[in-house]
Design a protein around this motif. Structure first.
Motif, PDB file in Angstrom:
ATOM      1  N   LEU A   7       0.994  -1.219  -0.092  1.00 28.09           N
ATOM      2  CA  LEU A   7       0.098  -0.046  -0.122  1.00 28.09           C
ATOM      3  C   LEU A   7       0.905   1.324  -0.005  1.00 28.09           C
ATOM      4  CD1 LEU A   7      -2.647   1.316   0.158  1.00 28.09           C
ATOM      5  CD2 LEU A   7      -2.759   1.049   2.632  1.00 28.09           C
ATOM      6  N   ARG A   8       0.785   1.867  -1.103  1.00 25.68           N
ATOM      7  CA  ARG A   8       1.766   3.266  -1.129  1.00 25.68           C
ATOM      8  C   ARG A   8       0.983   4.616  -0.797  1.00 25.68           C
ATOM      9  NH1 ARG A   8       6.770   1.571  -0.798  1.00 25.68           N
ATOM     10  NH2 ARG A   8       7.463   0.172  -2.511  1.00 25.68           N
ATOM     11  N   SER A  22     -16.517   9.113   3.210  1.00 29.01           N
ATOM     12  CA  SER A  22     -17.746   8.499   2.306  1.00 29.01           C
ATOM     13  C   SER A  22     -17.088   7.628   1.054  1.00 29.01           C
ATOM     14  CB  SER A  22     -18.548   9.540   1.528  1.00 29.01           C
ATOM     15  OG  SER A  22     -17.694  10.619   0.977  1.00 29.01           O
ATOM     16  N   ALA A  23     -15.511   7.743   1.088  1.00 26.95           N
ATOM     17  CA  ALA A  23     -14.972   7.185   0.168  1.00 26.95           C
ATOM     18  C   ALA A  23     -13.404   6.754   0.349  1.00 26.95           C
ATOM     19  CB  ALA A  23     -15.027   7.835  -1.313  1.00 26.95           C
ATOM     20  N   LEU A  24     -13.031   5.629   0.250  1.00 24.19           N
ATOM     21  CA  LEU A  24     -11.715   5.277   0.559  1.00 24.19           C
ATOM     22  C   LEU A  24     -10.849   5.045  -0.948  1.00 24.19           C
ATOM     23  CD1 LEU A  24      -9.043   4.454   2.132  1.00 24.19           C
ATOM     24  CD2 LEU A  24     -10.361   2.147   2.362  1.00 24.19           C
ATOM     25  N   LEU A  25      -9.708   5.796  -1.166  1.00 25.34           N
ATOM     26  CA  LEU A  25      -9.091   5.599  -2.270  1.00 25.34           C
ATOM     27  C   LEU A  25      -7.515   5.051  -1.926  1.00 25.34           C
ATOM     28  CD1 LEU A  25      -8.644   6.291  -5.399  1.00 25.34           C
ATOM     29  CD2 LEU A  25      -7.900   8.489  -4.736  1.00 25.34           C
ATOM     30  N   ARG A  26      -7.298   3.876  -2.680  1.00 26.39           N
ATOM     31  CA  ARG A  26      -5.798   3.424  -2.183  1.00 26.39           C
ATOM     32  C   ARG A  26      -5.008   2.991  -3.467  1.00 26.39           C
ATOM     33  NH1 ARG A  26      -8.515  -1.695   1.189  1.00 26.39           N
ATOM     34  NH2 ARG A  26      -9.855  -1.352  -0.784  1.00 26.39           N
ATOM     35  N   LEU A  27      -3.757   3.016  -3.322  1.00 26.56           N
ATOM     36  CA  LEU A  27      -2.875   2.787  -4.290  1.00 26.56           C
ATOM     37  C   LEU A  27      -2.055   1.681  -4.144  1.00 26.56           C
ATOM     38  CD1 LEU A  27      -1.394   3.485  -6.913  1.00 26.56           C
ATOM     39  CD2 LEU A  27       0.142   5.161  -5.770  1.00 26.56           C
ATOM     40  N   GLY A  84       1.982   5.490   4.995  1.00 33.64           N
ATOM     41  CA  GLY A  84       1.654   5.370   6.011  1.00 33.64           C
ATOM     42  C   GLY A  84       1.961   6.515   6.847  1.00 33.64           C
ATOM     43  N   ARG A  85       2.206   7.544   6.392  1.00 32.55           N
ATOM     44  CA  ARG A  85       2.424   8.855   7.121  1.00 32.55           C
ATOM     45  C   ARG A  85       1.180  10.093   6.567  1.00 32.55           C
ATOM     46  NH1 ARG A  85       7.809   7.373   5.462  1.00 32.55           N
ATOM     47  NH2 ARG A  85       8.867   6.953   7.419  1.00 32.55           N
ATOM     48  N   PRO A  86       0.823  10.680   7.475  1.00 32.35           N
ATOM     49  CA  PRO A  86      -0.272  11.515   7.236  1.00 32.35           C
ATOM     50  C   PRO A  86       0.606  12.822   6.402  1.00 32.35           C
ATOM     51  CG  PRO A  86       0.085  11.731   9.609  1.00 32.35           C
ATOM     52  CD  PRO A  86       1.234  10.699   8.975  1.00 32.35           C
TER      53      PRO A  86
END
Length: 90
Positions: A7-8, A22-27, A84-86
């Motif tokens: 997970l990048r 309302s949405a989750l976007l992942r790369l 993993g960093r905000p």
């Protein structure tokens, strides 16, 4: 680890004053098979709202993410995390 996707980047879209996203976007980076996955889902788990794109190049995957971010900007604000960093609210 070999074989496991990494997970990048992940981002949650918040609309208005909603406390829940309302949405989750992942790369995801596919290490063993190569390529990248951009996945947009409803965080409540409604599968009919799931969208995914499988791309060969990171630049193409990041361009796809940018399009989704732009659409979401019209509806709310993103909480983005890279490696993993905000990153904060964009």
């Amino acid at each position: 680890m070999k074989g496991f996707p990494l997970l990048r980047e992940a981002a949650w879209l918040y609309r208005g004053n909603d406390a829940d996203p309302s949405a989750l976007l992942r790369l995801w980076e596919r290490r063993e098979a190569g390529g990248w996955d951009v996945v947009l889902v409803d965080p409540l788990g409604h599968d009919e709202l799931r969208q995914a794109a499988h791309l060969d190049a990171e630049d193409d995957a990041r361009a796809a993410m940018a399009k989704v971010y732009a659409q979401g900007d019209a509806e709310g604000r993103w909480d983005v995390r890279r490696h993993g960093r905000p990153v904060g609210f964009d």
